[in-house]
Design an enzyme around this catalytic site. Structure first.
Site, PDB file in Angstrom:
ATOM      1  N   GLU A   1      12.288  13.150   8.408  1.00 21.42           N
ATOM      2  CA  GLU A   1      12.068  12.248   9.102  1.00 21.42           C
ATOM      3  C   GLU A   1      10.360  12.379   9.922  1.00 21.42           C
ATOM      4  OE1 GLU A   1      14.008   9.609   9.752  1.00 21.42           O
ATOM      5  OE2 GLU A   1      15.029  10.792   7.916  1.00 21.42           O
TER       6      GLU A   1
ATOM      7  N   PRO B   1       3.219   7.724   7.373  1.00 20.80           N
ATOM      8  CA  PRO B   1       3.147   5.470   7.158  1.00 20.80           C
ATOM      9  C   PRO B   1       2.341   6.241   8.786  1.00 20.80           C
ATOM     10  CG  PRO B   1       5.711   6.886   7.668  1.00 20.80           C
ATOM     11  CD  PRO B   1       4.545   7.448   6.840  1.00 20.80           C
TER      12      PRO B   1
ATOM     13  N   ARG C   1     -10.060   7.674 -10.727  1.00 21.27           N
ATOM     14  CA  ARG C   1     -10.704   6.465 -11.123  1.00 21.27           C
ATOM     15  C   ARG C   1     -12.477   7.398 -11.308  1.00 21.27           C
ATOM     16  NH1 ARG C   1     -10.098   2.397 -10.489  1.00 21.27           N
ATOM     17  NH2 ARG C   1     -10.387   1.159 -11.890  1.00 21.27           N
TER      18      ARG C   1
ATOM     19  N   ASP D   1     -14.012  -3.416 -11.850  1.00 22.48           N
ATOM     20  CA  ASP D   1     -12.390  -3.830 -11.178  1.00 22.48           C
ATOM     21  C   ASP D   1     -12.180  -4.612  -9.786  1.00 22.48           C
ATOM     22  OD1 ASP D   1     -10.671  -2.438 -13.561  1.00 22.48           O
ATOM     23  OD2 ASP D   1     -11.680  -0.334 -12.642  1.00 22.48           O
TER      24      ASP D   1
HETATM   25 CL1  6GU Z   1       1.455   7.838   3.534  1.00 22.70          CL
HETATM   26  N1  6GU Z   1       4.288   8.208   3.638  1.00 22.70           N
HETATM   27  C1  6GU Z   1       5.438   7.456   3.507  1.00 22.70           C
HETATM   28  N2  6GU Z   1       6.530   8.309   3.517  1.00 22.70           N
HETATM   29  N3  6GU Z   1       5.158   7.054   3.365  1.00 22.70           N
HETATM   30  C2  6GU Z   1       4.408   5.737   3.837  1.00 22.70           C
HETATM   31  C3  6GU Z   1       2.906   6.469   3.127  1.00 22.70           C
HETATM   32  C4  6GU Z   1       3.135   7.645   3.751  1.00 22.70           C
HETATM   33  N4  6GU Z   1       1.962   5.350   3.231  1.00 22.70           N
HETATM   34  C5  6GU Z   1       2.790   3.991   3.023  1.00 22.70           C
HETATM   35  N5  6GU Z   1       4.568   4.881   3.460  1.00 22.70           N
END
Ligand code: 6GU
Length: 261
Positions: free
Chosen positions: A113, A86, A151, A166
């Site tokens: 984590e 994230p 895709r 699309d």
């Molecule tokens: Cl790539 N990994 C995780 N754990 N959470 C996420 C993500 C990735 N992308 C958005 N949220």
């Protein structure tokens, strides 16, 4: 195209990949997904892959040794490494297109984590996120990345479908679609779609796409290079339905407002 996927949850990939359009793509040899269990590269009888964070803090981290060993065993010379986290840059349509031109890419799924930072320092992966929310691991994100890239591989969608048509292919959201029956729970299919007048249908769809994009995704709308026809279609629609236009304008204004919480 080949994806190498390094994960502590290898069993989650096959069910989705095989059930979807990607299953056919794999059978046809257009796509291969090599799923590698990081645990198979861990040392010791218990093959431990996680440990407590130095300095304290919540949860467990992925130990660096098994991840590095898996990377060293699997990564091909010149192969790009993406770390799904994230903290990464946000994955989008342009990245999916570019990815589909690579012969082979390694996707490293972080769990727990996160990952001991030295893996990042040593391998300098491209860090990629699929959105501003947190998943319990990178596996679903890796599936998103594989699916979105696949895709764009020639032959995966068949001859009929084109990824260019699309949503995002042309920077517009797609117009609403209808199939049979002509009337469903009192709702009729828009008459223009029933006439077989192709030029009228094209113009109707174009207008619907423009209106939807303007109201729902003003960020995308602002980037469009509107044609003369687009401006004329919008002007005619706004003149005909000033109430709708006002609602659109309100939505635009809301979207522009800085979020104050
Ligand atoms: Cl790539 N990994 C995780 N754990 N959470 C996420 C993500 C990735 N992308 C958005 N949220």
């Amino acid at each position: 195209m080949i994806f190498d996927v390094l994960t502590l949850l290898p069993e989650v990939f096959a069910p989705y990949l095989q059930a979807s359009v990607l299953g056919r793509a794999m059978e046809a040899g257009l796509l291969a997904v090599n799923v590698v269990n990081i645990r198979d590269h861990a040392e010791g009888r218990h093959r431990v892959c996680d440990d407590y964070p130095y300095g304290g803090g919540q949860g467990m981290l992925m130990k660096p040794e098994p991840v590095a060993a898996a990377l060293d065993a699997v990564r091909q010379p010149g192969e790009a490494v993406w770390l799904l986290t994230p903290q990464g840059e946000r994955f989008d349509d342009a990245m999916a297109r570019a990815l589909a031109r690579e012969p082979r890419v390694l996707l490293l799924c972080a769990r727990y984590e996160g990952l001991d930072d030295r893996v990042r320092q040593l391998y300098a992966p491209r860090e990629v996120s699929v959105g501003d929310y947190v998943l319990t691991g990178g596996e679903l994100a890796a599936l998103c990345v594989i699916d979105a890239a696949a895709r764009f591989l020639p032959g995966v969608l068949g001859n009929e479908a084109s990824p260019e048509r699309d949503t995002f292919g042309d920077g517009l959201l797609e117009a609403p679609q209808y199939t049979r029956p002509r009337e469903f729970r009192g709702l009729a299919v828009p008459p223009v779609l029933l006439d077989g007048h192709h030029e009228e249908i094209r113009r109707w769809r174009r207008l619907q796409s423009l209106l939807l994009t303007r109201s729902r995704r003003p960020d995308l709308f602002a980037k469009l290079a509107l044609t003369e026809e687009d401006r004329a279609l919008l002007a005619a629609a706004d003149a005909q339905a000033p109430a709708d236009a006002e609602a659109d304008a309100e939505a635009d204004a809301d979207a522009d407002k800085p979020k104050s919480e």
